[in-house]
Design an enzyme around this catalytic site. Sequence first.
Site, PDB file in Angstrom:
ATOM      1  N   GLY A 171       9.807  25.585   1.580  1.00 17.42           N
ATOM      2  CA  GLY A 171      10.227  26.198   0.319  1.00 17.42           C
ATOM      3  C   GLY A 171       9.103  26.153  -0.703  1.00 17.42           C
ATOM      4  O   GLY A 171       8.460  25.112  -0.888  1.00 17.42           O
ATOM      5  N   GLY A 224      -0.041  -4.362   4.220  1.00 17.99           N
ATOM      6  CA  GLY A 224       1.103  -4.200   3.314  1.00 17.99           C
ATOM      7  C   GLY A 224       2.297  -5.004   3.792  1.00 17.99           C
ATOM      8  O   GLY A 224       2.871  -4.710   4.832  1.00 17.99           O
ATOM      9  N   VAL A 228       8.461  -3.481   2.785  1.00 15.49           N
ATOM     10  CA  VAL A 228       9.643  -3.386   3.638  1.00 15.49           C
ATOM     11  C   VAL A 228       9.273  -2.933   5.056  1.00 15.49           C
ATOM     12  O   VAL A 228       9.727  -3.505   6.045  1.00 15.49           O
ATOM     13  CB  VAL A 228      10.685  -2.444   3.005  1.00 15.49           C
ATOM     14  CG1 VAL A 228      12.025  -2.653   3.637  1.00 15.49           C
ATOM     15  CG2 VAL A 228      10.791  -2.684   1.518  1.00 15.49           C
ATOM     16  N   ILE A 229       8.422  -1.890   5.157  1.00 16.18           N
ATOM     17  CA  ILE A 229       8.051  -1.403   6.497  1.00 16.18           C
ATOM     18  C   ILE A 229       7.233  -2.466   7.231  1.00 16.18           C
ATOM     19  O   ILE A 229       7.471  -2.742   8.407  1.00 16.18           O
ATOM     20  CB  ILE A 229       7.238  -0.087   6.417  1.00 16.18           C
ATOM     21  CG1 ILE A 229       8.120   1.024   5.841  1.00 16.18           C
ATOM     22  CG2 ILE A 229       6.696   0.311   7.788  1.00 16.18           C
ATOM     23  CD1 ILE A 229       7.442   2.374   5.707  1.00 16.18           C
ATOM     24  N   GLU A 268      -1.567  -8.568   2.751  1.00 20.06           N
ATOM     25  CA  GLU A 268      -0.921  -8.072   1.528  1.00 20.06           C
ATOM     26  C   GLU A 268      -1.883  -8.207   0.346  1.00 20.06           C
ATOM     27  O   GLU A 268      -2.464  -9.275   0.135  1.00 20.06           O
ATOM     28  CB  GLU A 268       0.370  -8.866   1.277  1.00 20.06           C
ATOM     29  CG  GLU A 268       0.988  -8.720  -0.096  1.00 20.06           C
ATOM     30  CD  GLU A 268       1.388  -7.285  -0.464  1.00 20.06           C
ATOM     31  OE1 GLU A 268       1.978  -6.592   0.384  1.00 20.06           O
ATOM     32  OE2 GLU A 268       1.088  -6.866  -1.595  1.00 20.06           O
ATOM     33  N   GLY A 317       3.176   1.749   0.985  1.00 19.44           N
ATOM     34  CA  GLY A 317       3.955   2.547   0.043  1.00 19.44           C
ATOM     35  C   GLY A 317       3.942   4.029   0.411  1.00 19.44           C
ATOM     36  O   GLY A 317       3.283   4.435   1.372  1.00 19.44           O
ATOM     37  N   ARG A 318       4.694   4.814  -0.349  1.00 20.35           N
ATOM     38  CA  ARG A 318       4.845   6.231  -0.039  1.00 20.35           C
ATOM     39  C   ARG A 318       4.607   7.079  -1.285  1.00 20.35           C
ATOM     40  O   ARG A 318       4.763   6.604  -2.409  1.00 20.35           O
ATOM     41  CB  ARG A 318       6.243   6.488   0.526  1.00 20.35           C
ATOM     42  CG  ARG A 318       6.449   5.740   1.842  1.00 20.35           C
ATOM     43  CD  ARG A 318       7.836   5.947   2.403  1.00 20.35           C
ATOM     44  NE  ARG A 318       8.129   7.302   2.791  1.00 20.35           N
ATOM     45  CZ  ARG A 318       7.791   7.862   3.954  1.00 20.35           C
ATOM     46  NH1 ARG A 318       7.116   7.178   4.860  1.00 20.35           N
ATOM     47  NH2 ARG A 318       8.120   9.112   4.219  1.00 20.35           N
ATOM     48  N   HIS A 342      38.894 -16.183   6.574  1.00 19.77           N
ATOM     49  CA  HIS A 342      38.285 -17.381   7.150  1.00 19.77           C
ATOM     50  C   HIS A 342      38.414 -17.341   8.667  1.00 19.77           C
ATOM     51  O   HIS A 342      39.479 -17.003   9.162  1.00 19.77           O
ATOM     52  CB  HIS A 342      39.002 -18.627   6.624  1.00 19.77           C
ATOM     53  CG  HIS A 342      38.538 -19.887   7.303  1.00 19.77           C
ATOM     54  ND1 HIS A 342      37.356 -20.511   6.953  1.00 19.77           N
ATOM     55  CD2 HIS A 342      39.068 -20.613   8.323  1.00 19.77           C
ATOM     56  CE1 HIS A 342      37.198 -21.592   7.721  1.00 19.77           C
ATOM     57  NE2 HIS A 342      38.214 -21.675   8.549  1.00 19.77           N
TER      58      HIS A 342
END
Length: 476
Positions: free
Chosen positions: A126, A191, A194-195, A214, A282-283, A455
């Site tokens: 697009g 890094g 999360v990934i 890191e 990161g992205r 429980h």
Amino acid sequence: MAEKQFDVLVIGGGPGGYVAAIRAAQLGFNTACAESNPYADPKGEPRLGGTCLNVGCIPSKALLHTSHLFEEAEHAFPSQGIKLSGKVSIDVPAMIDRKSKVVDQLTMGIKGLFKKNKVTFLAGHGSFVSGGADGYKVKVGKDTVEAKHIIIATGSSPRHLPNIPVDNKIVCDNVGALDFDAVPKKLGVIGAGVIGLEMGSVWRRLGAEVTVLEALPDFMGFADKDVAKEALKVFTKQGLDIVTGVSIGEAKVSKKGVSLTYTDKAGKENKLDVDRLIVSIGRVPNTDGLDPAAVGLDMNERGQIVVDEHCATNLPNVYAVGDVVRGPMLAHKAMEEGVMVAEIIAGQAGHCNLDTVPGIIYTAPEIAWVGKTEQDLKTDGVAYKVGKIPFLANGRALGSGDPTGFVKMLACAETDRILGVHIIGANASELISEAVVAMEFNGASEDLARICHGHPTLSEVVHEAALACDKRPLHF
Ligand code: FAD
Ligand code: NAI
């Protein structure tokens, strides 16, 4: 006149886009969704589902599950008296094949949902041509499409390092990291986000020696400090070698692997030789080829499309959702925004509360949180009370052989309103939902303390943490 006309055109078929399209169609709009990714389905069309279904959430969780079972078979089975004859081994191509089948099923499922909800799928990139309050012209592939409302959901792509080109064979981003053909002997990860933690865990469990480099001095600086401390202890014990405060230097890449230099906190130069390297730093938002300038769409210095709290852009009837706008880059946040925007276009009161979007890391133990960290509250000068209960005090956790971690609840010292909940432990991804519901309803720790929890369940630890906010835990 354009060949194709719609009430709503969604650009991008990831979680933000496909959900927005389905909701808009449910609300009675003639809706189309354009998607241009390179992941072809059996018909040769781009797959729906975006990063999440194709190369993100779903495939990573499939590999996390398989590698977790592998680790359980190797370590947890013997500890609970289950004996396997012979050594446990992993068939990596079979594991990858299963993961791909899960992806096939889900991505094709979205095409089915489009048919069911009468959303028109448009294969193609697009790109804005022109437009204003009366409608927009967007080029999708070779066609020009006209629509009154536009929802941009073009997502994000991995950020790369300029001096370490990604080939997704030896040096990988998330795409290659989900498709290794064998367990590397040595794996480097740049890094510790999360990934890095999730994919580092997958390949570590299957036998790789994993070093995670890191840049920031503190590990998981985004998390509550107690959770970050516990996570570092547990991941290090599991065998992840996590080095913080590094500065990445040169990388020599060959067919056999990568030789990397980095400077550590003390300023010392180090060398790391690995068979494969994952770059997960990161992205960045996707706006390539969208031509926002053709219609004067506002962007910020980070390349994000600028939106207000309702995801409205500076242009009339143009909205943007998901990874391409501010806020956490999470599939559930993208989906919430997609629904909100479709409902706002229909004149309804759409809403997405970014303060109660949960964050989850699917390592073992899992890590999940919602709301403020203890550091946030200190910085903001908010008086708070803490209820913190370890899973070690819970019968279900002990019975399952997995008592690692804790639940930490932060509540306002004055009003008792829950301000944040932080969990590290088994099933944290599911347990956090109770905290999200409580916070969405402006609940107090007292509210959770007075609710009957089944429980024996792990949710009793959430209950006890709520009781502990008032210094009255029953089992700790
Ligand atoms: P995307 O999913 O990126 O989708 C955007 C789509 O738009 C893409 O398919 C792209 O091809 C298409 N597109 C772009 N430009 C155009 C254009 N001009 N025309 C047509 N189409 C276009 N999040 C979670 O919540 N939980 C997780 O467990 C999780 N795990 C992850 C694991 C990994 C390895 C990665 C990389 C991400 C993970 N995420 C997770 C993040 C999650 O994938 C994203 O937040 C989510 O996919 C964002 O959705 P989106 O719709 O905004 O964008
Ligand atoms: P991230 O933002 O989570 O982590 C990137 C890490 O790389 C940070 O700790 C950062 O300090 C570090 N870093 C940045 N530049 C560096 C450099 N030059 N050298 C060394 N370290 C450097 O990003 P990640 O892991 O790439 O994931 C992208 C996004 O995808 C996440 O932010 C998250 O939103 C989403 N995601 C979500 C998952 C989930 O919900 N379970 C799973 C995986 C991804």
